[in-house]
Design an enzyme around this catalytic site. Structure first.
Site, PDB file in Angstrom:
ATOM      1  NE  ARG A 142      -3.939  -1.933   1.261  1.00 38.21           N
ATOM      2  CZ  ARG A 142      -4.989  -2.319   2.454  1.00 38.21           C
ATOM      3  NH1 ARG A 142      -4.927  -1.618   4.008  1.00 38.21           N
ATOM      4  NH2 ARG A 142      -6.561  -2.775   1.874  1.00 38.21           N
ATOM      5  CE  LYS A 164     -21.496 -13.865   5.891  1.00 30.50           C
ATOM      6  NZ  LYS A 164     -21.879 -12.903   7.915  1.00 30.50           N
ATOM      7  N   GLY A 201     -10.779  -8.801  -1.409  1.00 30.84           N
ATOM      8  CA  GLY A 201      -9.932  -9.233  -0.214  1.00 30.84           C
ATOM      9  C   GLY A 201      -9.295 -10.480  -1.789  1.00 30.84           C
ATOM     10  N   GLY A 241     -14.308  -3.903   0.127  1.00 30.46           N
ATOM     11  CA  GLY A 241     -15.450  -2.716   1.129  1.00 30.46           C
ATOM     12  C   GLY A 241     -16.119  -1.748   0.091  1.00 30.46           C
TER      13      GLY A 241
HETATM   14  P1  ADP Z   1     -13.816 -11.729  -1.858  1.00 26.28           P
HETATM   15  O1  ADP Z   1     -12.837 -11.446  -0.161  1.00 26.28           O
HETATM   16  O2  ADP Z   1     -12.506 -12.247  -2.915  1.00 26.28           O
HETATM   17  O3  ADP Z   1     -14.866 -10.460  -1.263  1.00 26.28           O
HETATM   18  P2  ADP Z   1     -15.799 -13.616  -0.188  1.00 26.28           P
HETATM   19  O4  ADP Z   1     -14.540 -12.695   1.323  1.00 26.28           O
HETATM   20  O5  ADP Z   1     -16.511 -13.088  -0.042  1.00 26.28           O
HETATM   21  O6  ADP Z   1     -14.449 -13.248  -1.482  1.00 26.28           O
HETATM   22  O7  ADP Z   1     -14.752 -15.149   0.185  1.00 26.28           O
HETATM   23  C1  ADP Z   1     -13.722 -15.934  -0.186  1.00 26.28           C
HETATM   24  C2  ADP Z   1     -13.916 -17.496   0.937  1.00 26.28           C
HETATM   25  O8  ADP Z   1     -14.449 -17.873  -0.254  1.00 26.28           O
HETATM   26  C3  ADP Z   1     -12.429 -17.814   0.455  1.00 26.28           C
HETATM   27  O9  ADP Z   1     -12.021 -17.916   2.238  1.00 26.28           O
HETATM   28  C4  ADP Z   1     -13.638 -19.176   0.409  1.00 26.28           C
HETATM   29  O10 ADP Z   1     -12.744 -20.344   1.432  1.00 26.28           O
HETATM   30  C5  ADP Z   1     -14.096 -19.516   0.452  1.00 26.28           C
HETATM   31  N1  ADP Z   1     -14.914 -19.949  -0.259  1.00 26.28           N
HETATM   32  C6  ADP Z   1     -14.947 -20.091  -1.973  1.00 26.28           C
HETATM   33  N2  ADP Z   1     -15.771 -21.254  -2.226  1.00 26.28           N
HETATM   34  C7  ADP Z   1     -16.082 -21.980  -1.071  1.00 26.28           C
HETATM   35  C8  ADP Z   1     -16.757 -22.909  -0.401  1.00 26.28           C
HETATM   36  N3  ADP Z   1     -17.582 -23.637  -1.899  1.00 26.28           N
HETATM   37  N4  ADP Z   1     -17.140 -23.829   0.691  1.00 26.28           N
HETATM   38  C9  ADP Z   1     -16.663 -23.409   1.584  1.00 26.28           C
HETATM   39  N5  ADP Z   1     -16.202 -21.707   1.555  1.00 26.28           N
HETATM   40  C10 ADP Z   1     -15.600 -21.363   0.091  1.00 26.28           C
HETATM   41 MG    MG Z   2     -13.149 -10.869   1.204  1.00 28.38          MG
END
Ligand code: ADP
Ligand code: MG
Length: 425
Positions: free
Chosen positions: A40, A229, A382, A405
Site C-alpha cells: 500500500r 456469503k 480481498g 469493501g
Molecule cells: P472476497 O474477499 O474476494 O470478496 P469472500 O470474502 O466473499 O471473497 O470469500 C472468500 C472465501 O470464500 C474464501 O475464504 C474461500 O475459502 C471461501 N469459499 C469459496 N468457496 C467456498 C465453498 N465452496 N465452501 C466454503 N467456502 C468457500
Molecule cells: Mg473476503
C-alpha cells in the site's frame, strides 16, 4: 453516481499545500510492529511523487488499524473482550495506541521515495500545525494516525476543519485511499467541505476502470461472483443483473442458488434464509434476459479439509453427507467458454476454498480464463485479489481493485462518500 471527477492532473498544484489522504493501513507483525507488506505504501508513491515534482508541499495522512481514540472506548472494548474494567489503566491504553503509530510508515516511505519524510507526532495538534506551517514546496510531511482522534470516524466538523486548515487558505485536498472511500470519515470526505477536492492517481484509475465497466462496458459484460456469503453480495448481484449480459455464480454462494433450483446441497455452505432471494434473482435474470450460469458439477468431500480424496459429482447429486468445496471440471469448461467471448469481466469472490490446494483448481482456471480472454478484466475483493496474486495471474489483469469493501459498494452502485465529495470534471 457520477464517476467523472477531477484528478491531480486537472488542477494547478505548484506552490500549494496539499492534504493527501493515503491508505497506509499496512499489515504489521503483532509482536515487533514491523511492516509485513508495504504494497500500500508503494501504491501511493506515484501520486506523492507527482505532487512533489510539481512543486506542491504534501501533507499526507492515513488511518492505521482500529485504535480506541479515548480511554473510555478502550475500557468498553476490553470489557467486551471479557477483561475486568477495574484492572485497566491509562498506561495500557497508551501502549495500545503506540502500536498503531504511523512512525514506521514514515520511515519506510522515506526509504521507498528516497527523500526525507517529516513526521508529526500528532494529527491536528501543535506539532502538526507547526510542521505544516513550515512545510515548503517539494517537502513531505506525514501526520500521525487520523483515528487517534475520535473526530475521524465520527466525521466531526471541527476535526475535519482543523485537518483542512493545515493546508492553509490556498490548500487542496487529494483523496487517494480507495479502501476507505465508502466511509464518510473526516479525512476521506469531511475535509472536502473546507478544501477543493480532487482524486489522486490511484482513485482516478479505480474510477476510470470500474466506472467505465459499470456505465459503458465493452460487451458482452460478464460478471463472476463467488466467495463465501450471499448476504454480503446481495446488492452486487441485484445491481449487476441490470448491467451484465452474463452472471456466473460459483464458490460457496453457489449452493444457495442450487438449493433455490430445488437441488439438495448436503453439508455445503448454505444461507437458508437467502434461498427465496436467490429464487428472486434467478427469476429476475430470466426476465431481463441475463444469462445466469451456476455450477453443473462440483468437487465434494465429507469434511472441511485439504484432501485429494474428493469426488466430483453433478450439481444435482451432492451426497447428503458431503460438502461442495470447488467447482468441477465441466463447470470450469462452461465458465471458461463464457469468459472467452467477453468484452469486460468483473470478478469478485473465489470459485472454491482456494486456500486448500486440493480446491484451488476452479479459481485457478477462472483466473487463467480471465488472463487469456483479451477482455477488460477487473478483480475486486480481498480474497479474490489474494488468490489471483497467489496463483501468479496478477500482472495479467487490467485492474485489481485495492479496496475490498469499497469495490463491493462500487459494484452495488452505491454512492461512495469519498468520491461524491470530489469536484466534477
Ligand atoms: P472476497 O474477499 O474476494 O470478496 P469472500 O470474502 O466473499 O471473497 O470469500 C472468500 C472465501 O470464500 C474464501 O475464504 C474461500 O475459502 C471461501 N469459499 C469459496 N468457496 C467456498 C465453498 N465452496 N465452501 C466454503 N467456502 C468457500
Ligand atoms: Mg473476503
Amino acid at each position: 453516481m457520477n464517476y467523472n471527477k477531477k484528478t491531480i492532473t486537472d488542477v494547478d498544484v505548484a506552490g500549494r499545500k496539499v492534504l493527501l489522504r493515503c491508505d497506509f493501513n499496512v499489515p504489521q507483525d503483532k509482536k515487533t510492529g514491523a511492516i509485513t507488506d508495504d504494497k500500500r505504501i508503494r501504491a501511493a508513491l506515484p501520486t506523492i511523487q507527482y505532487l512533489l515534482d510539481k512543486g506542491a508541499a504534501v501533507i499526507a495522512c492515513s488511518h492505521l488499524g482500529k485504535p480506541n481514540a479515548t480511554f473510555a472506548d478502550f475500557v468498553k472494548k476490553q470489557t467486551e473482550k471479557g477483561k475486568d474494567p477495574a484492572t485497566l489503566t491509562e498506561d495500557e491504553w497508551k501502549k495500545s495506541l503506540a502500536k498503531l503509530t504511523l512512525a514506521p510508515v514514515a520511515v519506510r516511505l522515506g526509504e521507498l521515495l528516497g527523500r526525507p519524510v517529516i513526521f508529526a507526532a500528532d494529527t491536528i495538534g501543535p506539532d502538526a500545525q507547526a510542521k505544516a506551517a513550515a512545510l515548503k514546496p517539494g517537502e513531505l510531511l506525514l501526520l500521525e494516525n487520523t483515528r487517534f482522534d475520535k473526530g475521524e470516524t465520527k466525521n466531526k466538523p471541527e476535526f475535519a476543519e482543523a485537518l483542512a486548515a493545515l493546508a492553509g487558505p490556498e490548500g487542496l485536498f487529494v483523496s487517494d485511499a480507495f479502501g476507505t472511500v465508502h466511509r464518510a470519515h473526516a479525512s476521506t470526505a469531511g475535509v472536502a467541505a473546507h478544501l477543493p477536492a480532487v482524486s489522486g492517481l490511484l482513485i482516478q484509475k479505480e474510477l476510470a476502470v470500474m466506472g467505465t465497466a459499470l456505465e459503458s462496458p465493452k460487451r458482452p459484460f460478464v460478471a463472476i461472483l463467488g466467495g463465501a456469503k450471499v448476504s454480503d453480495k446481495i446488492g452486487v448481484i441485484n445491481n449487476l443483473l441490470e448491467k451484465a449480459d452474463t452472471i456466473i455464480i460459483g464458490g460457496g454462494m453457489a449452493y444457495t442458488f442450487l438449493k433455490a433450483k430445488g437441488y439438495e446441497v448436503g453439508k455445503s455452505l448454505l444461507e437458508a434464509d437467502k434461498v427465496d432471494y436467490a429464487k428472486e434473482m434467478l427469476a429476475k435474470a430470466a426476465e431481463r434476459g441475463v444469462r445466469l450460469l451456476l455450477p453443473v458439477d462440483t468437487a465434494v468431500l465429507d469434511r472441511f479439509e485439504n484432501s485429494y480424496e474428493y469426488q466430483v459429482v453433478p450439481a444435482d447429486a451432492i451426497p447428503a453427507d458431503c460438502m461442495g468445496l470447488d467447482i468441477g471440471p465441466e463447470t470450469v469448461k462452461l465458465f471458461s467458454e463464457a469468459i472467452h467471448g467477453a468484452g469486460t469481466v468483473v470478478w469478485n469472490g473465489p470459485m472454491g476454498v482456494f486456500e486448500f490446494s486440493a480446491f484451488a483448481e476452479g479459481t485457478k482456471a477462472v483466473a487463467r480464463a480471465l488472463a487469456e480472454s483479451g477482455a477488460v478484466t477487473i478483480v475486486g475483493g480481498g480474497d479474490s485479489a489474494a488468490a489471483v496474486e497467489q496463483l501468479g495471474f496478477a500482472d495479467k489483469m487490467t485492474h485489481i481493485s485495492t479496496g475490498g469493501g469499497a469495490s463491493l459498494e462500487f459494484l452495488e452502485g452505491k454512492e461512495l462518500p469519498g468520491v461524491a465529495c470530489l469536484l466534477d470534471k
